[in-house]
Structures are given as C-alpha cells and as structure tokens.
Design a protein around this motif. Structure first.
Motif, PDB file in Angstrom:
ATOM      1  N   GLN A  68       0.825  -1.208   0.000  1.00 45.06           N
ATOM      2  CA  GLN A  68       0.000   0.000   0.000  1.00 45.06           C
ATOM      3  C   GLN A  68       0.857   1.255   0.000  1.00 45.06           C
ATOM      4  OE1 GLN A  68      -2.897  -0.508   3.391  1.00 45.06           O
ATOM      5  NE2 GLN A  68      -4.299   0.108   1.780  1.00 45.06           N
TER       6      GLN A  68
ATOM      7  N   LEU B 163     -12.986  -8.940  -8.419  1.00 48.10           N
ATOM      8  CA  LEU B 163     -13.119  -8.716  -6.984  1.00 48.10           C
ATOM      9  C   LEU B 163     -13.208  -7.234  -6.659  1.00 48.10           C
ATOM     10  CD1 LEU B 163     -10.776 -11.321  -5.269  1.00 48.10           C
ATOM     11  CD2 LEU B 163     -13.250 -11.312  -5.369  1.00 48.10           C
ATOM     12  N   ARG B 169     -17.646  -1.603  -3.593  1.00 48.30           N
ATOM     13  CA  ARG B 169     -18.949  -1.180  -3.063  1.00 48.30           C
ATOM     14  C   ARG B 169     -18.966  -1.138  -1.538  1.00 48.30           C
ATOM     15  NH1 ARG B 169     -21.304  -4.779  -6.568  1.00 48.30           N
ATOM     16  NH2 ARG B 169     -21.687  -6.205  -4.855  1.00 48.30           N
ATOM     17  N   ILE B 171     -18.898  -0.350   2.167  1.00 52.89           N
ATOM     18  CA  ILE B 171     -18.963   0.916   2.905  1.00 52.89           C
ATOM     19  C   ILE B 171     -18.345   0.791   4.292  1.00 52.89           C
ATOM     20  CG2 ILE B 171     -20.948   1.850   1.659  1.00 52.89           C
ATOM     21  CD1 ILE B 171     -22.732   0.879   3.986  1.00 52.89           C
ATOM     22  N   ARG B 172     -17.726  -0.358   4.555  1.00 58.87           N
ATOM     23  CA  ARG B 172     -17.010  -0.572   5.812  1.00 58.87           C
ATOM     24  C   ARG B 172     -17.904  -0.387   7.031  1.00 58.87           C
ATOM     25  NH1 ARG B 172     -11.594   0.199   4.240  1.00 58.87           N
ATOM     26  NH2 ARG B 172     -10.938   0.007   6.395  1.00 58.87           N
ATOM     27  N   CYS B 173     -19.097  -0.940   6.904  1.00 58.01           N
ATOM     28  CA  CYS B 173     -20.018  -0.877   8.033  1.00 58.01           C
ATOM     29  C   CYS B 173     -19.738  -1.994   9.025  1.00 58.01           C
ATOM     30  CB  CYS B 173     -21.457  -0.973   7.542  1.00 58.01           C
ATOM     31  SG  CYS B 173     -21.864  -2.595   6.867  1.00 58.01           S
ATOM     32  N   THR B 202     -12.625   4.385   2.214  1.00 57.46           N
ATOM     33  CA  THR B 202     -13.230   3.362   1.374  1.00 57.46           C
ATOM     34  C   THR B 202     -12.560   3.292   0.005  1.00 57.46           C
ATOM     35  OG1 THR B 202     -14.894   5.051   1.020  1.00 57.46           O
ATOM     36  CG2 THR B 202     -15.520   3.203   2.396  1.00 57.46           C
ATOM     37  N   GLU B 203     -11.323   3.782  -0.068  1.00 56.99           N
ATOM     38  CA  GLU B 203     -10.590   3.611  -1.326  1.00 56.99           C
ATOM     39  C   GLU B 203     -10.418   2.126  -1.595  1.00 56.99           C
ATOM     40  OE1 GLU B 203      -6.857   5.898  -1.325  1.00 56.99           O
ATOM     41  OE2 GLU B 203      -7.976   7.154   0.078  1.00 56.99           O
ATOM     42  N   ASP B 206      -7.710   0.287   0.455  1.00 54.91           N
ATOM     43  CA  ASP B 206      -8.061   0.002   1.850  1.00 54.91           C
ATOM     44  C   ASP B 206      -9.128  -1.089   1.939  1.00 54.91           C
ATOM     45  OD1 ASP B 206      -6.289   1.749   2.980  1.00 54.91           O
ATOM     46  OD2 ASP B 206      -7.698   3.411   3.109  1.00 54.91           O
ATOM     47  N   MET B 208      -9.718  -3.442  -0.182  1.00 59.12           N
ATOM     48  CA  MET B 208      -9.163  -4.738  -0.566  1.00 59.12           C
ATOM     49  C   MET B 208      -8.330  -5.312   0.577  1.00 59.12           C
ATOM     50  SD  MET B 208      -9.411  -6.873  -2.970  1.00 59.12           S
ATOM     51  CE  MET B 208      -9.633  -6.539  -4.697  1.00 59.12           C
ATOM     52  N   PRO B 233     -25.110  -5.076   3.616  1.00 56.40           N
ATOM     53  CA  PRO B 233     -26.128  -4.257   2.980  1.00 56.40           C
ATOM     54  C   PRO B 233     -25.799  -3.954   1.525  1.00 56.40           C
ATOM     55  CG  PRO B 233     -24.793  -2.911   4.448  1.00 56.40           C
ATOM     56  CD  PRO B 233     -24.382  -4.335   4.669  1.00 56.40           C
ATOM     57  N   MET B 234     -24.536  -4.058   1.166  1.00 55.91           N
ATOM     58  CA  MET B 234     -24.134  -3.687  -0.181  1.00 55.91           C
ATOM     59  C   MET B 234     -24.045  -4.891  -1.121  1.00 55.91           C
ATOM     60  SD  MET B 234     -24.216  -0.579   0.340  1.00 55.91           S
ATOM     61  CE  MET B 234     -23.764   0.010  -1.289  1.00 55.91           C
ATOM     62  N   GLY B 235     -24.544  -6.011  -0.668  1.00 53.04           N
ATOM     63  CA  GLY B 235     -24.604  -7.168  -1.548  1.00 53.04           C
ATOM     64  C   GLY B 235     -23.246  -7.683  -1.988  1.00 53.04           C
TER      65      GLY B 235
ATOM     66  N   TRP C  35     -31.321  -3.067  -6.755  1.00 55.58           N
ATOM     67  CA  TRP C  35     -31.632  -1.811  -6.074  1.00 55.58           C
ATOM     68  C   TRP C  35     -31.156  -0.649  -6.941  1.00 55.58           C
ATOM     69  CZ3 TRP C  35     -27.719  -4.808  -3.349  1.00 55.58           C
ATOM     70  CH2 TRP C  35     -26.419  -4.311  -3.482  1.00 55.58           C
ATOM     71  N   GLN C  65     -18.577   9.854   1.983  1.00 52.98           N
ATOM     72  CA  GLN C  65     -18.003   8.956   2.977  1.00 52.98           C
ATOM     73  C   GLN C  65     -16.508   9.218   3.136  1.00 52.98           C
ATOM     74  OE1 GLN C  65     -18.926   4.772   2.678  1.00 52.98           O
ATOM     75  NE2 GLN C  65     -18.020   4.375   4.663  1.00 52.98           N
ATOM     76  N   PHE C 236     -24.610   4.084   8.700  1.00 49.41           N
ATOM     77  CA  PHE C 236     -24.076   4.491   7.401  1.00 49.41           C
ATOM     78  C   PHE C 236     -25.179   4.670   6.363  1.00 49.41           C
ATOM     79  CE2 PHE C 236     -19.380   2.994   7.835  1.00 49.41           C
ATOM     80  CZ  PHE C 236     -19.208   3.952   8.810  1.00 49.41           C
ATOM     81  N   PHE C 266     -19.535   1.652  16.552  1.00 53.00           N
ATOM     82  CA  PHE C 266     -18.208   1.050  16.604  1.00 53.00           C
ATOM     83  C   PHE C 266     -17.568   1.317  17.959  1.00 53.00           C
ATOM     84  CE2 PHE C 266     -17.746   1.960  11.764  1.00 53.00           C
ATOM     85  CZ  PHE C 266     -18.635   0.948  11.489  1.00 53.00           C
ATOM     86  N   GLU C 315     -32.131  -3.035   6.268  1.00 51.79           N
ATOM     87  CA  GLU C 315     -30.777  -3.583   6.218  1.00 51.79           C
ATOM     88  C   GLU C 315     -30.292  -4.187   7.522  1.00 51.79           C
ATOM     89  OE1 GLU C 315     -29.605  -4.033   3.475  1.00 51.79           O
ATOM     90  OE2 GLU C 315     -30.563  -2.552   2.176  1.00 51.79           O
TER      91      GLU C 315
END
Ligand code: SF4
Ligand code: SF4
Ligand code: SF4
Lengths: 153, 280, 340
Positions: A68, B163, B169, B171-173, B202-203, B206, B208, B233-235, C35, C65, C236, C266, C315
């Motif tokens: 990275q 991948l 997608r 969102i790091r939830c 969320t680049e 990061d 990956m 949530p983002m499938g 969606w 974000q 989020f 978190f 969700e």
C-alpha cells in the motif's frame, strides 16, 4: 527495527531498480545479508531491509502495508525449517504465509510481488541470488499499481 | 408435534426447571421474511420461538454476549454447531455451560431464494448437540443442488477486476464482522489505532486490504454459514473470499473448520511437512 | 409559485440541459443488483425511479463517505477545489428532509462546516413524491410526508407519464420557468395525498422525548440491545447520521487530511486516547443510537433525527425495527413527569 542496509551498487545499470521491502529475520537471513555485504557479493540495490526478530513476527499486514505504501515487491526471509532461533516461529509463519500467498493470488495480485525464502546466516551467496531473482521477477511485473495508495489523490 | 412445537416445549421445560437461564433462538422480525435472534429468559416467552427458512443468523456469536448469565440453551443448526465447536476450541465457550438444541436445517432463504452458502452446505445437521428436535435434514439433499461456484480460469488482472468491482462497493459498516460468530476479538484489526493497520477510507486499496485480511483471519475458522454475506447491505459476496480461504486450508493442511471436536485451529499449529512450494 | 405539468419529454430535455451545465445525480439501477443508487447521469433514460428509496441515501452527495479536507506537500497545504454545481434529481422527501436536518447540524450551531456548506450552496434538489410507500416507510410517523417539500427546490409528482412540478424555492421556480403553462386539475394533487393515507399515524415524539429524558438508566435497554450486533449498517445508511472521523495520510512529504464517516456503533468511536471508553458495552452503544435519534438531536438542534426512510429496518442484519423499538420504549419508559 533497524534499517541499516547493505548498499550494494549494481555497476552500469541505467534502469531504476524496483523498490522491494525485505523483512529479514535477525538470526539467519539478516546475517546472511550481512555476509553477502562483507563478502562484497554484488546484487541489485533494490531492497530496503527491515530487520525482524523472527519470520514469525511478520504479520501479513506488514506485507500488505508495504504494498500500500508504494513498494513494488516484498521479500520475507527467515531461517530454514528446523533452524528457527525460537524453534517453531518459522513453521507457524509458514502456514500463515501459505494462506496469504494463495489469497493474494486469488485476489489477482500478481504472483511474484510477494516472495518468501529461507536463507541461513552462512548463505551470503544464496541471499544475493534470492535478491537477484526477486528483483528480476518484480521488474518484469512493472510498478505495483494494484494495492498502492496515493494519499493525496 | 411439529419441530417448532417441540422446540417451544423444550425451551419452556428447560427454563421452568431452571436447567438453563436463557434460551437463545430465533423469533419472527417485524418485516416479512426476516427473523431476529431471541433471548428467552421467561418460560412464557418460549412461545415466540420459531425455526424456519428465515432463521439464517448464526446464533453461536450471540452466546458470547450472554454466557456470563449462566447455562444457556441454544437452537443450533449445522453451521451454528460448527461455529460453536470453533468457539469451544478457541476457549470462548464452556461446553458444560451450553445446552445444545439441535435442529436439522433445510437451508435458509434470502429474498425467497436459497442462500448461496446453503447450496454448498455439507453439514446441515448439528455436529454436536445434546438433543435433536425433529428429524435430521437429509445430509445429501443439498449436495444434489451443489454446483460449487466456479472461479474459472481467469487471469490475475481479471480476478483483480472482478473482486475490485465487488469490494469497491464496501462501505465498511462491518456488518459482516459483527454477525460473524467467530469474529469476537475485543479489538479488531480494523479498529486498531496505535498503530492503525487498515486505512479508514473506502478507497479500493483500503477495502481490498480489509477483505484480504478478513479472509485471512477467518481461514481455518470460517464455517461458511454465509451470515456475513446475508448481512452485507451492499450485496458483497463475502463467500468468495471465505470459500477460497476454506479451500486453501483444506487443500494445504487438510483441515475443515468446526467439524471435528479434537483438532486444533489450522493456523495455530503446524506440521513440519507442510508444503512449501511457494518458498524459495 | 406556479405549479406546472411537465411531460416526460419535457423532463428529458431539462435533464440533458442540466447535465451540460453541471453534474446531475439520479437513481440508477445498480448493475445486476436489485436496487437503485444515486449516480451521475447525462440523460433521463439512465434513471430508474421505480424503487421508493435508493440503497444509500443522497447524503453522500453532500457529505461524502471519504472527503479530502486538505492536501499537503513539503510542508505547504492546499485546499481542495470548490465542488461542482450539482442537481440531485429524484430524491425522496424523506431524504431531502434529512439533508435539511444535516444542514442545520453542519451550519446551524454557530459553526459552519465549510465542506458541507460548499456543496449545499451548489446543489439543487428536485424531489420525487412517493405514490406507493414501501412496507418499511414511516415518514408520516415522524413528521414527514410522502409529498413533503422540506429541503427541496422543486417537487415532482408522477401523474402517469407526466409530472406535476411544484416549485418550493425561487431556484426551483426558475428551473421550470420556460415550460408551457398547462392547467392542472385537483386530480393530480389527490394522487399524492392518497399515498399519505396509507401511511402510519404520527407518533407522539414529544412524549417519547420526555420519556427518554429520564430513561437513560432504565432496565429496558438491557433487553432491547441484545439482538443488535453493533454493526454500522444502520448509521451508514441513515440519511441523517452525520458523524465523522478525521485521518491524516502521508507518504514522502505528500499527503492529505481526510474525513470519513464514523459510527457510534463502533467500539473505537468513543475510545479515548487514554484507552478509556465511556461506551464500552454494546448496550450503551445501542442506547446511544436511539437516544441520538429521538433525544440528543432534539436537545442540540431542536428536532429529531429520524425521517422515516426505513433503511435501517431493511438492512439490519439482526432484523431490528426502529418502529418496534420506539413502541417498546414508549410503553416501558415512565413519563418524565413522575420524578424518580
Ligand atoms: S449453511 Fe445453510 S444449510 Fe447449512 S446449516 Fe447453515 S443455514 Fe443450514
Ligand atoms: S457488511 Fe458489506 S459493506 Fe459492510 S463492511 Fe462488510 S463487506 Fe463492507
Ligand atoms: S466469515 Fe461469514 S461465513 Fe464464515 S463463519 Fe463468519 S459469518 Fe459465517
């Protein structure tokens, strides 16, 4: 952590060397690198050495973080199986590296970006050879563009 | 007596006789087709327990939240039991403090479709349990449906692209982490801040690294219950990574997570003869 | 302000025109996924208004974000360029109200967040009234409406292949100023009102707030939080949640200060530098989220921070329904009046 590295110069080369972060275990590979230096064995000036107590200290994170942060390749090197200063550090590490190696390949990180080797304190020539080989592989792959992170973009 | 009736009856008995202080199971959520983990402490509340195709959440992880209360009964399908085994081996649970109510699982559904992980499930019945409620699920039923997803012969770049599309997608939830029964570290690597290990953005890079490291931490521990993929949530198909990790561990070390009571987690041990073809 | 009827062709032309002047964001079907999400479009053809709500709300268009706050190089810093003019087309009334709430939060407390403000000033909001609410919608319960105009410049209502356009601000009126001026009948208005009739009754949020005021230590929280897994999906996806974290990234003297969304769910969110964490338990984090929605923001900026979009219900991996939570709290927490 020490970054004291040998400074071998590859005579006559115009091409910029790739940047390779080398995690070397203190007891074997680091000493092997030292020996290569003392014996004035020539190898590419591509590696930046990070000395670690044992290959078992190398967390896969360190490897990914290096990529990275802009390394073109990573080399992890430790004592030969059976020779670990802490007896089994490299055995446990080997499993972890195996999984990482296969996962990286799965994720599409080109094989060869991350290499592993066993080099003992007596193998100065072998160390130089490993570095030559790894450098060639990384050179052939070109700069690391997949995982590198440009903080200012 | 239907399985659900048997379940309610046993739960009530166990609570009334004070053999357990709580029954952890599922109850219907307010939205159709969804269930919610249920924490039943009063015998009369046992009536709300259900077990059907909506009960996809792996309950093993929820045990960690209530284990301090005393002996807990838990409704356990195949994958839950595997997670319990993993947690027992990792010394997170005490077998003597568990009463495992086994149920055979016909697979869980997500938006009306059989969940991916259940198509490939090889262990629909609990591997450990104290009693079975209802009939075990036919073990080979799912295998007949079992077209293990093929990754095919993609090049490095193609795999990376495929991948990346998924992972970008994210969102790091951390819903995937939080629902995972085997993610229980008090400080997860993503939360480590001194030093920070994974970047918080969320680049793609990061994201990956997060996904590769998550898979790595699950290697030899993930029981392929699919809870994470269903929670996302983002499938994002987290099972792609999980399956790969499980496959690596199986091929290299001949270990399958949570199917034996006496083997050690794959990455905590070693064999001097482990293959090392990738090491120079 | 004059309401007008716009034909589908008329709208298509407008979209193409706006897209020439700046960015237009609208709901678009998300590839193979079932969606829609806000994406940049250049024509009406790309859009898909068939879902009530997009997967993620529109908040990321004003409060991304990941946002670069400044860049630095060799000891000198540089601010990012001003954001582009943008039109958000097809935002639902709940999401627009949520942005109006966020605006209050980011600009209305004596401090102005320049990043949010810069985007807000350059954004035109064109709403889409909801003709058929989703099962999880409850805007009417928390003071909204499927044809609400808060936060919008212009509200469009689909009246069967045509759109009733109702300007809310001058900016909105100007957008459709050049359109022909057809007569509109009551019929079209009714359509929108009909939708509101199918929706839940308003809840007494003032009473709930009074209960929460004194309910911090109530045992109800012990049970309520058990199912919650403390992920950040709800926060989020929530259109009003606005917490962020700031992180510096640097390499070889070059770098950036970046802010990223953060979530009160978190563990690390409330962790102090000393290692102490006042919200160490799952229970306290769950409680915080509910308190924040229905009490803390009322105390801070005078309104609750739930607009009823239903995303957290859809969700939640644990199947938790905020409507149920509110119901349980209202039932179990004592009214504040009876002092302890
Ligand atoms: S993986 Fe699916 S089919 Fe197998 S036990 Fe778990 S829920 Fe049931
Ligand atoms: S649940 Fe999905 S979106 Fe959330 S962190 Fe996991 S992969 Fe990313
Ligand atoms: S990683 Fe996903 S599939 Fe594996 S055990 Fe955890 S929740 Fe289940």
């Amino acid at each position: 952590m020490s970054t004291a590295e040998p400074h071998p110069q590859e005579a006559g080369s115009q091409e910029p060397e790739p940047k390779i972060v080398a995690f070397l275990c203190n007891w074997c590979s680091y000493a092997g690198a030292d020996l290569a230096g003392i014996s004035r064995i020539q190898y590419p000036a591509s590696i930046r050495v990070i000395r670690v107590p044992c290959s078992g200290r190398v967390d896969p994170f360190h490897i990914l973080k290096a990529l990275q942060s802009g390394a073109d390749g990573v080399l992890v090197s430790g004592c030969h199986p059976g020779d670990c200063h802490y007896l089994t550090g490299n055995y446990v590490a080997r499993r972890r590296f195996a999984v990482l190696n296969d996962l990286l390949e799965f994720a599409g990180i080109d094989p060869g970006r991350v290499s592993f080797s066993w080099v003992s304190a007596a193998e100065g020539e072998r160390f130089a050879e490993v570095v030559r080989e790894v450098t060639e592989k990384v050179k052939a792959l070109g700069p690391n563009r997949k995982l590198v992170k440009e903080p200012a973009s | 007596m239907s399985r659900e009736e048997a379940l309610r009856k046993r739960a009530r008995e166990l609570l009334e006789s004070k053999q357990v202080v709580m029954v952890v199971g599922h109850r219907a959520a307010s939205t159709k087709g969804k269930a919610q983990p249920a924490f039943i402490a009063k015998p009369e509340d046992a009536e709300s327990l259900i077990f059907d195709e909506t009960c996809g959440q792996n309950l093993a992880g929820h045990l960690l939240k209530v284990k301090h209360l005393g002996k807990i009964a838990v409704v356990t399908k195949g994958c839950d039991s595997r997670s319990i085994l993993v947690l027992l081996k990792e010394k997170q649970l005490d077998r003597a403090q568990l009463h495992i109510l086994g149920v055979g699982c016909e697979g869980v559904k997500e938006d009306g479709k059989l969940s991916d992980s259940c198509i490939t499930c090889e262990y629909p019945n609990p591997i450990v349990c104290d009693e079975m409620l209802g009939e075990p699920a036919p073990g080979d039923r799912l295998q007949t449906l079992n077209p293990k997803p093929q990754t095919g012969e993609l090049t490095s770049d193609e795999r990376w692209r495929e991948l990346s599309e998924d992972v970008s997608r994210c969102i790091r939830c951390y819903a995937c982490r939080q629902v995972c029964p085997n993610c229980y570290c008090p400080v997860c690597f993503v939360d480590a801040s001194q030093p920070a290990l994974v970047g918080k953005t969320t680049e793609l890079s990061d994201n990956m690294v997060f996904h590769i490291m998550r898979a790595l931490h699950m290697a030899g521990r993930c029981v392929e219950c699919g809870s994470c993929a269903r929670a996302c949530p983002m499938g994002i198909d987290l099972m792609k990574f999980n399956r790969k990790a499980a496959q690596i561990v199986k091929e290299r070390f001949n270990v399958v997570a949570g199917v034996k009571e006496d083997d050690a987690p794959a990455l905590t041990v070693f064999d001097p003869n482990d293959k090392q073809e990738f090491i120079r | 302000m004059t309401q007008r009827v716009i034909t589908a062709d008329g709208l298509a032309k407008l979209v193409t025109e706006w897209a020439k002047k700046g960015a237009v964001y609208a709901p678009v079907k998300a590839g193979s996924k079932d969606w829609t999400e806000f994406r940049r479009v250049t024509s009406l053809k790309e859009t898909d208004f068939s879902r009530v709500n997009t997967k993620q709300s529109a908040k990321g268009l004003l409060f991304p974000q990941r946002e670069v706050m400044l860049r630095f190089k060799d000891g000198k810093s540089e601010e990012p360029a001003a954001p582009e003019e943008q039109v958000i087309l097809g935002i639902r009334p709940c999401d627009a109200a949520a942005i109006a709430f966020q605006a209050k939060f980011f600009t209305g407390q004596g401090q102005t967040d320049p990043y949010f403000k810069a985007r807000l000033d350059r954004t035109t909001f064109i709403g889409f009234a909801c003709n058929t609410p989703a099962e999880t919608c409850f805007c009417t319960a928390v003071g909204g409406s499927p044809s609400g105009t808060r936060g919008l410049d212009l509200l469009l209502t689909d009246i069967g292949g045509k759109y009733l356009a109702e300007p809310v601000t001058d900016k909105g009126a100007a957008l459709i100023a050049d359109m022909p001026d057809p007569a509109i009948g009551d019929l079209e208005r009714k359509l929108a009102e009909k939708c509101a009739e199918q929706m839940p009754q308003a809840i007494d949020t003032a009473a709930l707030k009074r209960r929460l005021d004194s309910g911090f230590e109530h045992p109800v929280w012990d049970e309520l939080n058990l199912a919650c897994v403390n992920c950040g999906a709800c926060t989020f996806l929530c259109p009003t949640c606005h917490c962020f974290d700031v992180t510096d990234e640097e390499r070889k003297g070059r770098g950036a200060r970046i802010r990223v969304w953060d979530s009160c769910q978190f563990c690390i969110y409330s962790q102090h530098a000393s290692g102490h964490n006042p919200r160490q338990t799952a229970r306290s984090r769950y409680r915080n989220r509910v308190m924040d929605k229905f009490k803390y923001t009322v105390d801070m900026v005078g309104e609750l921070s739930c607009v009823g979009c239903g995303r957290c219900i859809i969700e939640c991996p644990a199947g938790i329904d905020v409507r149920e939570t509110v119901e349980v709290l209202t039932r179990q927490l004592p009214e504040a009046a009876e002092k302890k």
